[in-house]
Design a protein around this motif. Structure first.
Motif, PDB file in Angstrom:
ATOM      1  N   ASP A 346       0.889  -1.071   0.015  1.00 20.78           N
ATOM      2  CA  ASP A 346       0.157   0.167  -0.081  1.00 20.78           C
ATOM      3  C   ASP A 346       1.038   1.249  -0.052  1.00 20.78           C
ATOM      4  O   ASP A 346       0.548   2.441  -0.435  1.00 20.78           O
ATOM      5  N   SER A 347       2.105   1.136   0.329  1.00 19.40           N
ATOM      6  CA  SER A 347       2.813   2.379   0.564  1.00 19.40           C
ATOM      7  C   SER A 347       3.941   2.761  -0.416  1.00 19.40           C
ATOM      8  O   SER A 347       4.525   3.779  -0.081  1.00 19.40           O
ATOM      9  N   PRO A 349       5.397   4.723  -3.455  1.00 10.88           N
ATOM     10  CA  PRO A 349       5.296   6.173  -3.830  1.00 10.88           C
ATOM     11  C   PRO A 349       4.964   6.139  -5.420  1.00 10.88           C
ATOM     12  O   PRO A 349       4.909   5.195  -6.056  1.00 10.88           O
ATOM     13  N   ARG A 435      -4.576  -4.339   0.070  1.00 12.31           N
ATOM     14  CA  ARG A 435      -3.152  -4.236  -0.094  1.00 12.31           C
ATOM     15  C   ARG A 435      -2.655  -4.338   1.245  1.00 12.31           C
ATOM     16  O   ARG A 435      -3.251  -3.581   2.361  1.00 12.31           O
ATOM     17  N   GLN A 437      -0.226  -3.005   4.747  1.00 13.72           N
ATOM     18  CA  GLN A 437      -0.062  -1.668   4.983  1.00 13.72           C
ATOM     19  C   GLN A 437       1.012  -1.807   6.143  1.00 13.72           C
ATOM     20  O   GLN A 437       1.426  -0.544   6.548  1.00 13.72           O
ATOM     21  N   ARG A 439       4.877  -3.390   7.979  1.00 15.35           N
ATOM     22  CA  ARG A 439       6.227  -3.415   7.531  1.00 15.35           C
ATOM     23  C   ARG A 439       6.753  -4.787   7.059  1.00 15.35           C
ATOM     24  O   ARG A 439       6.249  -5.786   7.193  1.00 15.35           O
ATOM     25  N   PHE A 464      12.200   0.108   1.194  1.00 15.88           N
ATOM     26  CA  PHE A 464      10.711  -0.316   1.227  1.00 15.88           C
ATOM     27  C   PHE A 464      10.703  -1.633   2.329  1.00 15.88           C
ATOM     28  O   PHE A 464       9.792  -1.991   2.528  1.00 15.88           O
TER      29      PHE A 464
END
Length: 545
Positions: A346-347, A349, A435, A437, A439, A464
């Motif tokens: 989800d994270s 960019p 998705r 979210q 770590r 990431f």
């Protein structure tokens, strides 16, 4: 819940038949012109007195020069020519097949490329072996198994000397035979080479063809010297420490499987091969082998996209905040599966850095990948109204006569996932329920190679993921994409890289390996007791998360 997908042995017949077909790819083209002295790359027709071994060697020289994208980076042209002359002289009188294999591999090893090598399976599976098994840990080479004829106290012993040579020297000498980009890779190869009398004698480490005098440090701290004799492999009866299996991270033969630990808010995924139904089908199509494939067995292979959907749905339902992906047993496959993992994050960019590639398009490449070559020809006609010259380089959608280093590594999310988001693509993901979210932690080690190392590098260079474990055996900015071929006279199999991969972070191009954020090595006692300090550290990180 624990879910396993596909056991390797389940489809052995299909994989075996396809692999035999892959090995049967032959390449043919003209040899290079004469030069002074012994013709370095002369044609066989110009030199009818060349024996079959010299002809095979010249064929190999031609493949490396034409097929490899940057052969002279680590094997400078002057040295390349000098070594070619030396080997031709050496082969004026025929040598036996095993020495011939090793002479060819020594030549390839100068390229310092893990994908450019002569396959030594015949030697490494030889009848005569030294009756011990070697495992490299941080502080050296250990015997983790010995023959029943050897005392049990030698299990777990660390090698100190071989025939009077300290292990540092032995590693340097034998390591020069390995097609490797760093010392981590050399240790992986050495673990095999040290059990092979033929290799040790060829490299001048031992004098006797059937015995070696070794000095070891036993687990109780005593130094001992003993003479070890080679035995027929089938007669070796192993005396080994029974390593306890870790309750979670024990290695399995499945391509990929997972287990959610709800109390830790963590999902552990063991990812052992970048391969599934879609990627295997793509390889078959690229090689034009559809008619040889068993479609029923192909359809029985798992789809990684479906696996991810099921796993992430359970992760979200059980409030998983840390996803630990174990790549420590992963030797590679199709990089596409790594992209699919990223698609479920989800994270990400809108812009980030990606690997960039340079493809060497040659006659070797054309014979290996005819459909891919035809597609490139089609693009050239569309762009320039003519076919590209062979050989040439294909970089970022352009055909070039000369290779240039790629400096700009930026990409966009849309461009990166275009094959996944295109409904006409065979890799299309039609639906995405949720998705992840949380770590990401990647567990890496010396056996993390090829597509697995590319994925780990991509995730690390963009911050990431957190990496825990040991350095990998591949240089992140390096060559890859094997072209497998057979030498025309002996039918010996070899491979050459046809691509250069530039890691996302250009400032680290010269780094010899991918170093983890937290480097942790297991001890021999950890292996015996079934402890996994790498995973235990990941659990502590998950608790903090």
């Amino acid at each position: 819940m624990e879910v396993a997908v596909v056991k390797l042995k389940r489809n052995r017949s299909m994989r075996g038949s396809l692999c035999l077909l892959l090995w049967a790819v032959f390449i043919s083209w003209a040899f290079m012109t004469r030069s002074e002295g012994i013709p370095v790359c002369a044609t066989v027709e110009d030199n009818p007195e060349f024996n079959p071994q010299q002809k095979d060697f010249l064929y190999l020289v031609k493949v490396l020069e034409e097929g490899h994208p940057n052969i002279h980076k680590n094997f400078p042209n002057d040295e390349f020519k000098k070594e070619t002359q030396r080997v031709l002289q050496q082969l004026r009188h025929r040598v036996d097949e095993e020495d011939f294999l090793l002479i060819l591999q020594q030549f390839c090893a100068h390229a310092a490329d893990g994908h450019t090598e002569v396959f030594l399976s015949k030697i490494l599976s030889a009848l005569e072996r030294f009756p011990f098994h070697v495992r490299f840990l941080k502080d050296g080479a250990y015997w983790d198994a010995v023959d029943l004829s050897m005392d049990a106290r030698f299990i777990g012993a660390r090698l100190l000397m071989v025939d009077g040579r300290p292990m540092e020297e032995v590693q340097r000498v034998i390591g020069s035979l390995a097609s490797c980009e760093n010392d981590v890779c050399r240790h992986e190869k050495l673990a095999e080479y040290l059990t092979c009398p033929r290799i040790l004698r060829f490299m001048g480490v031992i004098a006797d063809p059937i015995s070696a005098k070794v000095r070891v440090l036993t687990r109780d701290g005593k130094e001992e010297t003993l003479v070890v004799f080679a035995k027929e492999a089938k007669t070796i009866q192993w005396r080994a420490v029974e390593f306890q299996a870790h309750p979670v991270t024990r290695e399995r033969k499945d391509w990929f499987w997972y287990r959610v630990l709800p109390e830790k808010h963590l999902c552990y995924m063991q990812f052992n091969k970048f391969m599934d139904r879609q990627s295997w089908s793509g390889i078959v199509r690229a090689l034009g082998l559809e008619k040889h494939a068993n479609q029923q067995e192909m359809n029985a292979l798992p789809d990684f996209r479906e696996f991810l959907q099921v796993m992430i749905e359970e992760m979200m339902n059980k409030n998983v905040r840390t996803w630990a992906i174990d790549l420590r047993h992963n030797g590679g496959g199709s990089s596409l599966l790594g992209y699919q993992i990223m698609y479920f994050l989800d994270s990400l960019p809108e812009t980030f850095n990606d690997f960039q590639e340079t493809l060497k398009v040659s006659s070797v490449f054309q014979h290996r990948y005819p459909d891919w070559f035809a597609e490139l020809e089609k693009r050239s006609m569309e762009q320039y109204g003519r076919k590209f010259p062979v050989p040439c380089f294909y970089q970022r959608g352009e055909f070039r006569k000369e290779r240039i280093d790629v400096i700009d590594r930026r990409t966009t999310r849309k461009g990166f996932f275009q094959n996944i988001e295109n409904p006409k693509s065979p890799n299309y993901i039609s639906r995405l329920n949720r998705r992840f979210q949380g770590r990401i932690i990647l567990l890496i080690g010396p056996s993390t190679f090829s597509s697995a190392s590319l994925f780990a590098t991509l995730m690390r260079d963009n911050n990431f993921a957190m990496l825990i474990g040991q350095p990998i055996s591949q240089k992140p900015s390096s060559c890859g994409e094997r072209l497998i071929f057979d030498l025309p006279e002996s039918k010996i199999s070899a491979s050459v890289s046809c691509k250069i991969f530039y890691r996302p972070d250009a400032s680290k191009d010269k780094d010899a390996t991918l170093n983890p954020d937290v480097e942790i090595w297991p001890s021999f006692d950890d292996l015996v007791q079934g402890r996994d300090p790498v995973f235990e550290y990941a659990l502590r990180v998950a608790e903090e998360n």
